[in-house]
Design a protein around this motif. Structure first.
Motif, short mmCIF file in Angstrom:
data_model
loop_
_atom_site.label_atom_id
_atom_site.label_comp_id
_atom_site.label_asym_id
_atom_site.label_seq_id
_atom_site.Cartn_x
_atom_site.Cartn_y
_atom_site.Cartn_z
N PHE A 156 0.83 -1.22 0.00
CA PHE A 156 0.00 0.00 0.00
C PHE A 156 0.85 1.26 0.00
O PHE A 156 0.55 2.22 -0.66
N GLY A 157 1.94 1.25 0.77
CA GLY A 157 2.86 2.38 0.72
C GLY A 157 2.54 3.46 1.72
O GLY A 157 1.81 3.28 2.67
N ASP A 158 3.11 4.64 1.50
CA ASP A 158 3.01 5.78 2.39
C ASP A 158 1.86 6.67 1.98
O ASP A 158 1.10 6.35 1.07
N ASN A 159 1.72 7.81 2.65
CA ASN A 159 0.61 8.71 2.34
C ASN A 159 0.75 9.43 1.01
O ASN A 159 -0.24 9.92 0.47
N ASP A 160 1.96 9.52 0.48
CA ASP A 160 2.10 10.04 -0.89
C ASP A 160 1.40 9.08 -1.85
O ASP A 160 0.65 9.50 -2.73
N GLN A 161 1.65 7.78 -1.67
CA GLN A 161 0.98 6.77 -2.48
C GLN A 161 -0.53 6.79 -2.23
O GLN A 161 -1.32 6.70 -3.17
N LEU A 162 -0.90 6.91 -0.97
CA LEU A 162 -2.32 6.93 -0.62
C LEU A 162 -3.04 8.07 -1.32
O LEU A 162 -4.16 7.90 -1.84
N SER A 163 -2.43 9.24 -1.35
CA SER A 163 -3.09 10.39 -2.00
C SER A 163 -3.28 10.15 -3.49
O SER A 163 -4.30 10.54 -4.06
N ALA A 164 -2.31 9.51 -4.13
CA ALA A 164 -2.44 9.20 -5.55
C ALA A 164 -3.52 8.15 -5.77
O ALA A 164 -4.31 8.23 -6.73
N ILE A 165 -3.59 7.15 -4.88
CA ILE A 165 -4.61 6.11 -4.98
C ILE A 165 -6.00 6.72 -4.80
O ILE A 165 -6.95 6.39 -5.54
N VAL A 166 -6.15 7.62 -3.83
CA VAL A 166 -7.44 8.28 -3.63
C VAL A 166 -7.81 9.12 -4.87
O VAL A 166 -8.97 9.12 -5.30
N THR A 167 -6.82 9.79 -5.44
CA THR A 167 -7.06 10.57 -6.66
C THR A 167 -7.59 9.68 -7.78
O THR A 167 -8.52 10.05 -8.50
N ASN A 168 -6.98 8.49 -7.90
CA ASN A 168 -7.46 7.53 -8.89
C ASN A 168 -8.86 7.03 -8.56
O ASN A 168 -9.74 6.97 -9.43
N LEU A 169 -9.08 6.67 -7.29
CA LEU A 169 -10.34 6.07 -6.86
C LEU A 169 -11.54 6.96 -7.16
O LEU A 169 -12.58 6.49 -7.64
N ILE A 170 -11.41 8.24 -6.83
CA ILE A 170 -12.56 9.13 -6.98
C ILE A 170 -12.54 9.87 -8.32
O ILE A 170 -13.36 10.76 -8.55
N ASP A 171 -11.59 9.49 -9.19
CA ASP A 171 -11.48 10.09 -10.52
C ASP A 171 -11.34 11.61 -10.41
O ASP A 171 -12.03 12.37 -11.12
N ALA A 172 -10.44 12.04 -9.53
CA ALA A 172 -10.20 13.48 -9.36
C ALA A 172 -9.41 14.01 -10.55
O ALA A 172 -8.71 13.27 -11.25
N ASP A 173 -9.52 15.31 -10.77
CA ASP A 173 -8.77 15.95 -11.85
C ASP A 173 -7.34 16.26 -11.45
O ASP A 173 -6.42 16.21 -12.28
N LEU A 174 -7.16 16.59 -10.17
CA LEU A 174 -5.89 17.16 -9.73
C LEU A 174 -5.54 16.72 -8.32
O LEU A 174 -6.40 16.71 -7.44
N LEU A 175 -4.27 16.37 -8.13
CA LEU A 175 -3.70 16.14 -6.80
C LEU A 175 -2.73 17.28 -6.51
O LEU A 175 -1.79 17.51 -7.28
N ILE A 176 -2.97 17.99 -5.41
CA ILE A 176 -2.03 19.01 -4.95
C ILE A 176 -1.31 18.45 -3.74
O ILE A 176 -1.93 18.19 -2.71
N MET A 177 -0.01 18.22 -3.88
CA MET A 177 0.78 17.63 -2.80
C MET A 177 1.61 18.73 -2.14
O MET A 177 2.53 19.28 -2.75
N LEU A 178 1.26 19.05 -0.90
CA LEU A 178 1.96 20.09 -0.16
C LEU A 178 3.05 19.46 0.70
O LEU A 178 2.78 18.55 1.49
#
Length: 269
Positions: A156-178
């Motif tokens: 599963f990985g870290d929260n960087d991976q988690l944020s990308a997975i969530v972006t994929n899951l909900i079909d988001a347009d954009l991930l902003i990683m702060l």
């Protein structure tokens, strides 16, 4: 001067790292969370779908328990994370209430992508929450029942991976990683004064991978390598990601207005 970026951003995932949220003395950066609540609330009221992926549970737990260093034992990390998670969600909720918003905590594990039933359940929850006018989903891994994020023992990985997975899951347009860095550089800017910020990346090359490496602060697990892995996932799904410095979360407004801030990962022309 660089041209304005053309970002598609009706549905946005924002990921905030531990170093952005937690002081070196393990105290939560309350001013950062207040600004983050303002940004999230404003975007939601403007009609955007917004999800926050928040790190910082172990760091916050260390602060509550007055620990000087991150525990090594997995079960201790899980316990500290559980304490910190409660602390963080309370702080987020109090900050969001000022803007007539509330937090919806979602603690998920890797089975949301491994098992169809879990995938369906988490998707149903996301869709219901995103349809609400006054709710901000706040996502973290369920550290109390999984070790995959803390010591990278499973896929599963870290929260960087988690944020990308969530972006994929909900079909988001954009991930902003702060993060605590202004973007992706061609060399480590802390060691090389000639390091240059790369404004846009459309594929991850061996040279880019070589330029990355190392872990983050004593509280977190992420480094630039994990951010590149997240970016690879985003590019594969033809979504967009911006990596930028999160010390002032209101930078999100500038990013969404098209200002060439940080590094944009995109295959969209």
């Amino acid at each position: 001067m660089q041209n304005k970026r053309n970002l598609i951003a009706d549905r946005i995932v924002i990921k905030v790292g531990t170093s952005t949220l937690i002081h070196q003395n393990s105290k939560v950066r309350l001013s950062v969370i207040d600004k983050l609540a303002h940004v999230l609330s404003t975007l939601k009221k403007d009609g955007k779908d917004v999800v926050l992926v928040s790190s910082g549970a172990i760091g916050a737990g260390m602060g509550v328990l007055h620990l000087g260093k991150r525990p090594v034992k997995i079960s201790q990390q899980q316990a500290v994370s559980s304490i910190g998670q409660a602390e963080l969600i309370q702080i987020y909720n109090e900050a969001l209430h000022k803007y007539n918003m509330c937090a919806a905590q979602m603690l998920i594990t890797k089975d949301v992508i491994d098992y169809p039933e879990s995938h369906t359940n988490v998707m149903n929850s996301f869709q219901e929450l995103l349809a609400m006018d006054n709710t901000i989903p706040i996502v973290n891994e369920n550290d109390a029942v999984t070790v995959s994020e803390m010591d990278h023992l499973t896929k599963f990985g870290d929260n960087d991976q988690l944020s990308a997975i969530v972006t994929n899951l909900i079909d988001a347009d954009l991930l902003i990683m702060l993060s605590d860095i202004d973007g992706f550089y061609n060399a480590n800017p802390l060691k090389n004064p000639n390091a240059r910020l790369i404004s846009q990346i459309d594929h991850i090359t061996p040279n880019i991978i070589t330029a990355a490496g190392g872990h983050g602060t004593k509280f977190g697990t992420g480094g630039m390598t994990t951010k590149l892995k997240a970016a690879e996932r985003i590019l594969k799904h033809h979504q967009q990601m911006v990596l930028a410095n999160g010390k002032d979360p209101e930078i999100i407004f500038n990013i969404l207005s098209g200002d060439p801030i940080g590094t944009l990962f995109t295959t969209i022309k």
